[in-house]
Scaffold this motif. Sequence first.
Motif, PDB file in Angstrom:
ATOM      1  N   VAL A   1       0.857  -1.184   0.000  1.00  0.00           N
ATOM      2  CA  VAL A   1       0.000   0.000   0.000  1.00  0.00           C
ATOM      3  C   VAL A   1       0.895   1.238   0.000  1.00  0.00           C
ATOM      4  N   GLU A   2       0.607   2.165  -0.890  1.00  0.00           N
ATOM      5  CA  GLU A   2       1.367   3.410  -0.925  1.00  0.00           C
ATOM      6  C   GLU A   2       1.072   4.244   0.326  1.00  0.00           C
ATOM      7  N   SER A   3       2.068   4.995   0.769  1.00  0.00           N
ATOM      8  CA  SER A   3       1.911   5.805   1.983  1.00  0.00           C
ATOM      9  C   SER A   3       0.802   6.843   1.810  1.00  0.00           C
ATOM     10  N   THR A   4       0.706   7.430   0.628  1.00  0.00           N
ATOM     11  CA  THR A   4      -0.339   8.433   0.394  1.00  0.00           C
ATOM     12  C   THR A   4      -1.728   7.809   0.479  1.00  0.00           C
ATOM     13  N   ASP A   5      -1.853   6.568  -0.020  1.00  0.00           N
ATOM     14  CA  ASP A   5      -3.134   5.871   0.082  1.00  0.00           C
ATOM     15  C   ASP A   5      -3.477   5.557   1.533  1.00  0.00           C
ATOM     16  N   CYS A   6      -2.475   5.275   2.344  1.00  0.00           N
ATOM     17  CA  CYS A   6      -2.711   5.008   3.770  1.00  0.00           C
ATOM     18  C   CYS A   6      -3.296   6.244   4.458  1.00  0.00           C
ATOM     19  N   LEU A   7      -2.792   7.418   4.110  1.00  0.00           N
ATOM     20  CA  LEU A   7      -3.303   8.647   4.724  1.00  0.00           C
ATOM     21  C   LEU A   7      -4.757   8.889   4.332  1.00  0.00           C
ATOM     22  N   ALA A   8      -5.082   8.673   3.053  1.00  0.00           N
ATOM     23  CA  ALA A   8      -6.465   8.852   2.597  1.00  0.00           C
ATOM     24  C   ALA A   8      -7.381   7.827   3.260  1.00  0.00           C
ATOM     25  N   ALA A   9      -6.890   6.582   3.361  1.00  0.00           N
ATOM     26  CA  ALA A   9      -7.700   5.532   3.987  1.00  0.00           C
ATOM     27  C   ALA A   9      -7.938   5.848   5.459  1.00  0.00           C
ATOM     28  N   LEU A  10      -6.920   6.376   6.157  1.00  0.00           N
ATOM     29  CA  LEU A  10      -7.083   6.703   7.571  1.00  0.00           C
ATOM     30  C   LEU A  10      -8.154   7.770   7.752  1.00  0.00           C
ATOM     31  N   ASP A  11      -8.174   8.798   6.912  1.00  0.00           N
ATOM     32  CA  ASP A  11      -9.208   9.828   7.011  1.00  0.00           C
ATOM     33  C   ASP A  11     -10.602   9.220   6.878  1.00  0.00           C
ATOM     34  N   PHE A  12     -10.764   8.322   5.914  1.00  0.00           N
ATOM     35  CA  PHE A  12     -12.065   7.702   5.683  1.00  0.00           C
ATOM     36  C   PHE A  12     -12.483   6.842   6.874  1.00  0.00           C
ATOM     37  N   LEU A  13     -11.559   6.024   7.375  1.00  0.00           N
ATOM     38  CA  LEU A  13     -11.885   5.076   8.439  1.00  0.00           C
ATOM     39  C   LEU A  13     -12.197   5.791   9.748  1.00  0.00           C
ATOM     40  N   VAL A  14     -11.417   6.839  10.068  1.00  0.00           N
ATOM     41  CA  VAL A  14     -11.677   7.591  11.301  1.00  0.00           C
ATOM     42  C   VAL A  14     -13.009   8.328  11.200  1.00  0.00           C
ATOM     43  N   LEU A  15     -13.269   8.900  10.027  1.00  0.00           N
ATOM     44  CA  LEU A  15     -14.512   9.647   9.823  1.00  0.00           C
ATOM     45  C   LEU A  15     -15.728   8.752   9.994  1.00  0.00           C
ATOM     46  N   HIS A  16     -15.639   7.487   9.541  1.00  0.00           N
ATOM     47  CA  HIS A  16     -16.786   6.578   9.581  1.00  0.00           C
ATOM     48  C   HIS A  16     -16.716   5.595  10.747  1.00  0.00           C
ATOM     49  N   ASN A  17     -15.818   5.864  11.691  1.00  0.00           N
ATOM     50  CA  ASN A  17     -15.764   5.088  12.946  1.00  0.00           C
ATOM     51  C   ASN A  17     -15.481   3.592  12.721  1.00  0.00           C
ATOM     52  N   PHE A  18     -14.594   3.267  11.815  1.00  0.00           N
ATOM     53  CA  PHE A  18     -14.147   1.878  11.667  1.00  0.00           C
ATOM     54  C   PHE A  18     -12.935   1.699  12.573  1.00  0.00           C
ATOM     55  N   ALA A  19     -13.189   1.329  13.812  1.00  0.00           N
ATOM     56  CA  ALA A  19     -12.131   1.323  14.829  1.00  0.00           C
ATOM     57  C   ALA A  19     -11.025   0.324  14.505  1.00  0.00           C
ATOM     58  N   ARG A  20     -11.401  -0.928  14.193  1.00  0.00           N
ATOM     59  CA  ARG A  20     -10.378  -1.960  13.956  1.00  0.00           C
ATOM     60  C   ARG A  20      -9.544  -1.637  12.726  1.00  0.00           C
ATOM     61  N   ALA A  21     -10.208  -1.238  11.673  1.00  0.00           N
ATOM     62  CA  ALA A  21      -9.481  -0.885  10.455  1.00  0.00           C
ATOM     63  C   ALA A  21      -8.600   0.339  10.692  1.00  0.00           C
ATOM     64  N   SER A  22      -9.109   1.309  11.473  1.00  0.00           N
ATOM     65  CA  SER A  22      -8.313   2.499  11.773  1.00  0.00           C
ATOM     66  C   SER A  22      -7.027   2.118  12.510  1.00  0.00           C
ATOM     67  N   ASP A  23      -7.137   1.174  13.442  1.00  0.00           N
ATOM     68  CA  ASP A  23      -5.954   0.747  14.195  1.00  0.00           C
ATOM     69  C   ASP A  23      -4.895   0.134  13.278  1.00  0.00           C
ATOM     70  N   LEU A  24      -5.348  -0.603  12.247  1.00  0.00           N
ATOM     71  CA  LEU A  24      -4.391  -1.197  11.303  1.00  0.00           C
ATOM     72  C   LEU A  24      -3.568  -0.109  10.616  1.00  0.00           C
ATOM     73  N   PHE A  25      -4.250   0.922  10.132  1.00  0.00           N
ATOM     74  CA  PHE A  25      -3.549   1.987   9.412  1.00  0.00           C
ATOM     75  C   PHE A  25      -2.768   2.888  10.366  1.00  0.00           C
ATOM     76  N   LEU A  26      -3.306   3.105  11.576  1.00  0.00           N
ATOM     77  CA  LEU A  26      -2.556   3.893  12.564  1.00  0.00           C
ATOM     78  C   LEU A  26      -1.232   3.216  12.923  1.00  0.00           C
ATOM     79  N   ALA A  27      -1.278   1.887  13.079  1.00  0.00           N
ATOM     80  CA  ALA A  27      -0.052   1.153  13.400  1.00  0.00           C
ATOM     81  C   ALA A  27       0.965   1.263  12.268  1.00  0.00           C
ATOM     82  N   PHE A  28       0.498   1.147  11.032  1.00  0.00           N
ATOM     83  CA  PHE A  28       1.409   1.238   9.888  1.00  0.00           C
ATOM     84  C   PHE A  28       2.024   2.631   9.795  1.00  0.00           C
ATOM     85  N   ILE A  29       1.182   3.665   9.931  1.00  0.00           N
ATOM     86  CA  ILE A  29       1.680   5.041   9.824  1.00  0.00           C
ATOM     87  C   ILE A  29       2.625   5.356  10.974  1.00  0.00           C
ATOM     88  N   ASP A  30       2.290   4.873  12.182  1.00  0.00           N
ATOM     89  CA  ASP A  30       3.145   5.116  13.347  1.00  0.00           C
ATOM     90  C   ASP A  30       4.525   4.497  13.157  1.00  0.00           C
TER      91      ASP A  30
END
Length: 329
Positions: free
Chosen positions: A29-58
């Motif tokens: 997954v491209e880093s830029t796509d991870c940032l866009a995906a994180l915005d979507f997941l946090v906005l729509h309250n997908f907690a588990r999916a958000s944690d996956l992308f937060l861990a990768f970005i961190d």
Amino acid sequence: LETSRFFCLEPLVEGVLEYLEYLLDSQKVESTDCLAALDFLVLHNFARASDLFLAFIDQNLSSISSLPEFDTVSECSMQALLKYDKTSTDIVLFTALSKWLENKGSLPANVKMEMLSCFDLEQFSKNDLVKIVRKTNFFDDKDICDVLEKHLEKLGEAVGSNEFHIEAQNKQIEAMQGQIEAQNTKIEENEAIEEAAEEAALEQECRIHAQNIEIEALKEQLQAQKKQINESEATKRKLNHYYWGSGSEFEHRFKLSLESLINAIEFKFDDSKFRYSFTVRSSLDGVTWTDLLDCKEVEHSGQQSWHFERRKMKFLAIKVTGSKDMYNY
């Protein structure tokens, strides 16, 4: 994910999450796509999916925060990143936040303060406080100075502790020097003893060398005796000067005077113009026979010398199984 959750398709949600986890773990997954995906997941309250992308970005925050797209991450995503149980260092996260805040002049002051409250100044090193944190002007110089003062106090305590340890070590060194001097005296006293011991050891070495020479000579004698014994055990019985006629099969049997261990046999075909094939057997009672040799090829003439596995016997039989005239063949 949104469609699956809307229709309550939990198995599909699990499948999507597993696939996202696979993509992130395999770095597909491209880093830029991870940032866009994180915005979507946090906005729509997908907690588990958000944690996956937060861990990768961190885990990759140093490189991801340098991307232009990082500046456009939503406020909610930044809040989630700050509150995430991070593995990156405080200074890396603070540097990322300061970069994100550069073009956020319209951000409410209370939101900015809430974000900065995620950091504890005491967790930064002295160098980071002076070279990075202070230059952002996010914190009062007084607060930074107070933390630096605490660092200095700890440093002073460490220096005082080190001085105490150094003084104790110096005392130990002095005591050890006294011990070394005493040991040097003993060494000097022992040198004369060692010299005498060396002379005695040299004499002993000479004696040992002479003994080793004697031992080697004895070993050679022992080897010679063993060889004689082995040669005597490998007893051979010679059967010479027996004439073997041509044409028909016949067998000569010999009875030994005593049971013997035999591993070789010699005999002679006197008629040199014939070639023979033959077998050799042994027996202890003259009734039950054991094959020793089976020379099927009609290629043998003259003196014969054969070895086989050593066997105890009382009777020996040589049977001519075939012959041919080399001149009339």
